[in-house]
Design an enzyme around this catalytic site. Structure first.
Site, PDB file in Angstrom:
ATOM      1  N   PRO A 270       0.791  -1.241   0.000  1.00  0.00           N
ATOM      2  CA  PRO A 270       0.000   0.000   0.000  1.00  0.00           C
ATOM      3  C   PRO A 270       0.822   1.291   0.000  1.00  0.00           C
ATOM      4  O   PRO A 270       0.274   2.371   0.197  1.00  0.00           O
ATOM      5  CB  PRO A 270      -0.791  -0.121   1.298  1.00  0.00           C
ATOM      6  CG  PRO A 270       0.114  -0.890   2.216  1.00  0.00           C
ATOM      7  CD  PRO A 270       0.866  -1.857   1.337  1.00  0.00           C
ATOM      8  N   GLY A 272       3.903   2.006   1.746  1.00  0.00           N
ATOM      9  CA  GLY A 272       4.681   2.394   2.933  1.00  0.00           C
ATOM     10  C   GLY A 272       6.114   2.784   2.573  1.00  0.00           C
ATOM     11  O   GLY A 272       6.603   3.841   2.988  1.00  0.00           O
ATOM     12  N   LYS A 273       6.756   1.948   1.780  1.00  0.00           N
ATOM     13  CA  LYS A 273       8.163   2.235   1.463  1.00  0.00           C
ATOM     14  C   LYS A 273       8.276   3.280   0.365  1.00  0.00           C
ATOM     15  O   LYS A 273       9.226   4.056   0.341  1.00  0.00           O
ATOM     16  CB  LYS A 273       8.889   0.934   1.109  1.00  0.00           C
ATOM     17  CG  LYS A 273       8.878  -0.036   2.285  1.00  0.00           C
ATOM     18  CD  LYS A 273       9.630  -1.313   2.014  1.00  0.00           C
ATOM     19  CE  LYS A 273       9.373  -2.312   3.126  1.00  0.00           C
ATOM     20  NZ  LYS A 273       7.993  -2.878   3.110  1.00  0.00           N
ATOM     21  N   ASP A 334      10.235  -5.181  -3.077  1.00  0.00           N
ATOM     22  CA  ASP A 334       9.703  -5.701  -1.802  1.00  0.00           C
ATOM     23  C   ASP A 334       8.741  -6.813  -2.207  1.00  0.00           C
ATOM     24  O   ASP A 334       7.539  -6.613  -2.324  1.00  0.00           O
ATOM     25  CB  ASP A 334       8.985  -4.555  -1.076  1.00  0.00           C
ATOM     26  CG  ASP A 334       8.513  -4.952   0.310  1.00  0.00           C
ATOM     27  OD1 ASP A 334       8.927  -6.006   0.806  1.00  0.00           O
ATOM     28  OD2 ASP A 334       7.711  -4.186   0.882  1.00  0.00           O
ATOM     29  N   CYS A 387       9.551  -9.804   3.806  1.00  0.00           N
ATOM     30  CA  CYS A 387       9.297  -9.874   5.251  1.00  0.00           C
ATOM     31  C   CYS A 387       9.194 -11.351   5.622  1.00  0.00           C
ATOM     32  O   CYS A 387       8.213 -11.793   6.203  1.00  0.00           O
ATOM     33  CB  CYS A 387       8.056  -9.084   5.646  1.00  0.00           C
ATOM     34  SG  CYS A 387       6.565  -9.538   4.767  1.00  0.00           S
TER      35      CYS A 387
HETATM   36  C1  LIG Z   1       5.066  -7.088   0.563  1.00  0.00           C
HETATM   37  S1  LIG Z   1       3.805  -6.309  -0.307  1.00  0.00           S
HETATM   38  C2  LIG Z   1       4.507  -4.727  -0.630  1.00  0.00           C
HETATM   39  C3  LIG Z   1       4.466  -3.763   0.542  1.00  0.00           C
HETATM   40  C4  LIG Z   1       4.919  -2.372   0.159  1.00  0.00           C
HETATM   41  N1  LIG Z   1       6.216  -2.365  -0.459  1.00  0.00           N
HETATM   42  C5  LIG Z   1       4.925  -1.415   1.334  1.00  0.00           C
HETATM   43  O1  LIG Z   1       5.964  -1.171   1.926  1.00  0.00           O
HETATM   44  O2  LIG Z   1       3.853  -0.881   1.661  1.00  0.00           O
HETATM   45  C6  LIG Z   1       3.956  -7.089  -1.878  1.00  0.00           C
HETATM   46  C7  LIG Z   1       3.139  -6.469  -2.967  1.00  0.00           C
HETATM   47  O3  LIG Z   1       3.521  -7.090  -4.193  1.00  0.00           O
HETATM   48  C8  LIG Z   1       2.422  -7.027  -5.071  1.00  0.00           C
HETATM   49  N2  LIG Z   1       2.715  -7.939  -6.189  1.00  0.00           N
HETATM   50  C9  LIG Z   1       2.669  -9.287  -6.219  1.00  0.00           C
HETATM   51  N3  LIG Z   1       3.054  -9.738  -7.420  1.00  0.00           N
HETATM   52  C10 LIG Z   1       3.345  -8.665  -8.180  1.00  0.00           C
HETATM   53  C11 LIG Z   1       3.763  -8.490  -9.530  1.00  0.00           C
HETATM   54  N4  LIG Z   1       3.978  -9.524 -10.334  1.00  0.00           N
HETATM   55  N5  LIG Z   1       3.943  -7.235  -9.980  1.00  0.00           N
HETATM   56  C12 LIG Z   1       3.720  -6.161  -9.167  1.00  0.00           C
HETATM   57  N6  LIG Z   1       3.306  -6.274  -7.897  1.00  0.00           N
HETATM   58  C13 LIG Z   1       3.121  -7.508  -7.409  1.00  0.00           C
HETATM   59  C14 LIG Z   1       1.265  -7.385  -4.188  1.00  0.00           C
HETATM   60  O4  LIG Z   1       0.052  -6.930  -4.746  1.00  0.00           O
HETATM   61  C15 LIG Z   1       1.636  -6.674  -2.875  1.00  0.00           C
HETATM   62  O5  LIG Z   1       1.005  -5.423  -2.826  1.00  0.00           O
END
Ligand SMILES: C[S@@+](CC[C@H](N)C(=O)[O-])C[C@H]1O[C@@H](n2cnc3c(N)ncnc32)[C@H](O)[C@@H]1O
Length: 448
Positions: A270, A272-273, A334, A387
């Site tokens: 969402p 954060g980073k 991430d 994580c």
């Molecule tokens: C660990 S969360 C990211 C948290 C975010 N970086 C933060 O700090 O708020 C992983 C994210 O990767 C996204 N995701 C998964 N596969 C993906 C892809 N192939 N391309 C882009 N985003 C992807 C998911 O929808 C999810 O929102």
């Protein structure tokens, strides 16, 4: 107070039996495969905060509860009665975080069973089970102590993996993962200094200590909206381990041709980073995520924090569908993962994952790494993070990548964060109260 107006009154807390019913309703949904947020959304709004607190306490004792139930119950009761019985047993397990005296809990549990049409016929059965537990508690606890999933409150495969990947720290990690996490926030230094926010909170009786470079940890967690400065964008909730991402990527990163840094946050929602990058760097950031709904949360968060990024809904593993061809100075990946490092905040995770999920996620992470690496400018850096506590999503993933990509160099000073274990990362060296996180900072060597 205006003449004639009623004094402020805190709303009456719902009776405990109702809270137990709400918790059991959510638990039943988790047992059917829903995550805790989806499960709690089924609960009446007024009961949700209490249901969440109880559900988290229950899930932190879930391995123990299953083992106890196996001894106490010969025939599986109906799903609603099972959820109430398990709620009661989990909350009766002696622990430092005991929420209610056992006699109160038992009488309210039986009340909860009786007041539901779907369970009232099983009131005597539930009552007998929990009273037997109380009578034989010491023996039952000792007996279940020898069951690894009961001792550590994670599935056995999970415990084995943590033990194999962290032979020196596995017990500390698992012990710590059963505790509630502190509320840690990151100060938006574009809008307010950490000292000023800390003072503004202290003036309202909210006490917090400085942690890391931009963080504050509250002495007592509170709902975000009651804390000064949330709506104004002064701060965001973010664990200490996650607060290392933006500084790690940015330290020493130079823009090419004297322009602003051109950064990609490849799995951004969402946000954060993404927000942290924008708070501490003068950069142009593309925030990408494959999930359109979650991308809306990036927009909302950035708007609140008064920051701006180019938000794109796309699959990071398919750059041909979205990349403009302009190389990035820095990429933050991430990656989606098991989330095994954030069990303190998501105690449902160990019970929703299957052992086989780990390989599938590791393969997805590998595809993302390989697809994004060519988008990096020579001399640019990619920060890979998850994580997760599992080596196949961290250390092993990166070793394989380095073996296959001779242009990639692993930079020093990034180490794994393990819950409860003192980290090697300087900025949080003295504070082990963080989530589990893996970081690897890779630099792309100039073309030969
Ligand atoms: C660990 S969360 C990211 C948290 C975010 N970086 C933060 O700090 O708020 C992983 C994210 O990767 C996204 N995701 C998964 N596969 C993906 C892809 N192939 N391309 C882009 N985003 C992807 C998911 O929808 C999810 O929102």
């Amino acid at each position: 107070m205006a003449m004639g107006s009623a004094p402020d009154q805190a709303p009456l807390a719902p009776p405990l039996w109702q809270q137990l019913q709400a918790c059991a309703q959510a638990l039943q949904a988790v047992l059917q495969g829903r995550n805790h947020a989806q499960a709690l959304s089924l609960v009446e709004v007024r009961l949700r905060p209490a249901a969440q607190a109880l559900l988290f306490a229950v899930l932190r004792q879930w391995g123990r509860t299953l083992a106890l139930k196996k001894i106490l119950v010969q025939r599986q009761p109906s799903a609603p009665a099972n959820a109430l019985l398990c709620t009661g047993l989990a909350l009766l397990v002696p622990s430092a975080q005991a929420m209610y005296p056992s006699h109160t809990l038992v009488s309210q549990l039986v009340e909860a069973v009786k007041r539901q049409a779907s369970t009232q016929a099983q009131a005597a059965f539930v009552n007998a089970c929990v009273r037997r537990f109380l009578r034989e508690q010491d023996a039952l606890m000792a007996q279940t102590d020898s069951v690894p999933s009961a001792r550590w409150n994670v599935p056995t495969w999970w415990m084995e993996r943590v033990r194999q990947d962290h032979p020196d720290h596995w017990q500390t990690i698992l012990q710590n993962s059963q505790q509630a996490a502190p509320m840690t926030i990151r100060v938006n230094q574009r809008l307010i200094s950490r000292d000023a926010l800390q003072a503004a909170w202290a003036a309202q009786g909210v006490m917090a200590d400085a942690v890391g470079t931009h963080g504050l940890v509250l002495h007592q967690a509170k709902p975000v909206h009651v804390l000064p400065g949330f709506e104004q964008g002064w701060w965001s909730v973010q664990d200490l381990a996650a607060q290392s991402a933006a500084p790690l990527l940015l330290t020493g990163l130079q823009p090419r041709d004297g322009n602003r840094l051109n950064l990609l946050d490849a799995c951004a929602a969402p946000g954060g980073k993404t927000a942290h990058l924008l708070e501490i760097a003068d950069a142009q950031v593309t925030a990408l995520d494959v999930d359109a709904q979650r991308c809306q949360r990036i927009h909302d968060n950035l708007a609140r924090l008064q920051l701006h990024a180019h938000v794109v809904v796309a699959d990071a593993a398919q750059p041909s569908s979205w990349w403009t061809g302009q190389a990035f100075d820095g990429i933050l990946l991430d990656a989606p993962c098991t989330a095994s490092g954030i069990v303190r905040r998501h105690p449902d995770i160990p019970w929703l994952r299957r052992a086989g999920d780990v390989a599938g996620l590791a393969s997805q992470q590998k595809s993302l790494l390989e697809a994004l690496w060519p988008l990096l400018a020579p001399g640019g850096r990619l920060l890979y993070c998850t994580c997760s506590l599992f080596a196949s999503e961290g250390h092993d993933q990166i070793q394989t990548f380095l073996a296959n990509n001779k242009q990639a160099r692993l930079l020093p000073s990034v180490g794994p964060f393990l819950p409860g274990v003192i980290s090697q990362v300087d900025s949080v060296a003295d504070n082990p109260d963080h989530d589990g996180f893996f970081y690897a900072l890779l630099e792309r060597q100039p073309d030969a």
